[in-house]
Design a protein around this motif. Sequence first.
Motif, PDB file in Angstrom:
ATOM      1  N   ALA A  42       0.905  -1.362   0.162  1.00  0.00           N
ATOM      2  CA  ALA A  42       0.141   0.115   0.015  1.00  0.00           C
ATOM      3  C   ALA A  42       0.834   1.125  -0.049  1.00  0.00           C
ATOM      4  O   ALA A  42       0.691   2.160  -0.779  1.00  0.00           O
ATOM      5  CB  ALA A  42      -0.917  -0.073   1.250  1.00  0.00           C
ATOM      6  N   ILE A  43       1.892   1.430   0.915  1.00  0.00           N
ATOM      7  CA  ILE A  43       2.813   2.382   0.975  1.00  0.00           C
ATOM      8  C   ILE A  43       3.456   2.460  -0.509  1.00  0.00           C
ATOM      9  O   ILE A  43       3.715   3.809  -1.024  1.00  0.00           O
ATOM     10  CB  ILE A  43       3.939   2.258   2.253  1.00  0.00           C
ATOM     11  N   PHE A  52      14.139   1.486  -4.119  1.00  0.00           N
ATOM     12  CA  PHE A  52      13.684   1.033  -2.620  1.00  0.00           C
ATOM     13  C   PHE A  52      14.214   2.251  -1.638  1.00  0.00           C
ATOM     14  O   PHE A  52      14.172   1.963  -0.292  1.00  0.00           O
ATOM     15  CB  PHE A  52      14.598  -0.121  -2.339  1.00  0.00           C
ATOM     16  N   VAL A  53      15.353   2.862  -1.906  1.00  0.00           N
ATOM     17  CA  VAL A  53      15.768   3.971  -1.177  1.00  0.00           C
ATOM     18  C   VAL A  53      14.790   4.873  -0.769  1.00  0.00           C
ATOM     19  O   VAL A  53      14.742   5.216   0.441  1.00  0.00           O
ATOM     20  CB  VAL A  53      17.024   4.693  -1.725  1.00  0.00           C
ATOM     21  N   LYS A  54      14.085   5.342  -1.966  1.00  0.00           N
ATOM     22  CA  LYS A  54      12.955   6.262  -1.489  1.00  0.00           C
ATOM     23  C   LYS A  54      11.795   5.543  -0.781  1.00  0.00           C
ATOM     24  O   LYS A  54      11.123   5.979   0.096  1.00  0.00           O
ATOM     25  CB  LYS A  54      12.392   7.058  -2.927  1.00  0.00           C
ATOM     26  N   LEU A  55      11.533   4.367  -1.129  1.00  0.00           N
ATOM     27  CA  LEU A  55      10.420   3.770  -0.613  1.00  0.00           C
ATOM     28  C   LEU A  55      10.753   3.274   1.109  1.00  0.00           C
ATOM     29  O   LEU A  55       9.861   3.428   1.699  1.00  0.00           O
ATOM     30  CB  LEU A  55      10.126   2.249  -1.334  1.00  0.00           C
ATOM     31  N   ASN A  56      12.115   3.172   1.388  1.00  0.00           N
ATOM     32  CA  ASN A  56      12.539   3.176   2.615  1.00  0.00           C
ATOM     33  C   ASN A  56      12.234   4.212   3.392  1.00  0.00           C
ATOM     34  O   ASN A  56      11.528   4.115   4.442  1.00  0.00           O
ATOM     35  CB  ASN A  56      13.982   2.914   2.777  1.00  0.00           C
ATOM     36  N   ASN A  61       8.618   6.428   7.637  1.00  0.00           N
ATOM     37  CA  ASN A  61       7.838   7.389   8.049  1.00  0.00           C
ATOM     38  C   ASN A  61       6.472   7.202   8.630  1.00  0.00           C
ATOM     39  O   ASN A  61       5.975   7.504   9.683  1.00  0.00           O
ATOM     40  CB  ASN A  61       7.864   8.457   6.800  1.00  0.00           C
ATOM     41  N   CYS A  62       5.739   6.242   7.711  1.00  0.00           N
ATOM     42  CA  CYS A  62       4.637   5.619   7.987  1.00  0.00           C
ATOM     43  C   CYS A  62       4.638   4.724   9.196  1.00  0.00           C
ATOM     44  O   CYS A  62       3.748   4.706  10.145  1.00  0.00           O
ATOM     45  CB  CYS A  62       3.896   4.552   6.885  1.00  0.00           C
TER      46      CYS A  62
END
Length: 174
Positions: A42-43, A52-56, A61-62
Motif C-alpha cells: 500500500a505504501i 527502494f531508497v525512496k520507498l524506505n 515515516n509510516c
Amino acid sequence: LTGDINLVIKAMGFKRQATVEEFGQFLTWSKDMEIPTELIVAITKKSKAKSFVKLNDYVLNCYALKLSSVKEINEYFDARENMMTLAKNVVKNLGLYYSDLSSVVDTYIMPWLQLGFEQEAILKLSNYAFKSSIRTLDGLNNQMQNMFKLGVLTSDAIDNYMDGIVKNDEDIGK
C-alpha cells in the motif's frame, strides 16, 4: 517471502526480480519491524516510489507515525498530496519556486493547518501577502501567526477582517 517481495516490485511497476539488497531491505521491514506485506505494498502504491531508497523513507515515516492499516496509509498519502498541492499554490502566489515542496509542507503548511487555518484562508493570505510586498514564506508565516492571534482562521473571517481595515482606512480618510 519471495512472492511477497515480488508484490512490492510489481507495485513499483517493475517486471524483474528483486536484488539481494532489495530483498534484505524487505526482510528488515517485514521481519525486524514486523510490517505486514499488504502495508508495504500500500505504501509502495500510494507513494509511487521507484526506488527502494525512496520507498524506505516512506516505510520508515509510516512506521514512525504508527500507521497500521491500508486505510490509514491511504488517508495519510491523500492528505500529504493535498498539502503538497496547497504548498505549490502558496509558493506560486508568493512568486517563489521550490523544486521539492516537502520542506514547505513540513515547516509551514502542516503547522498552519494544525493551528486551524482553512486551506482557502491560507491561499487568501498568501495572495494578500504578495500584494503587500511580503514575498517570503517567513514573512507569510509572521502574517499567519498574527492572524492566528486575532482568531482569523477562515476565509470568511479574513474577508471580514480585510473589510474592517478598508472601512477603518475610509473613516481615517474622512
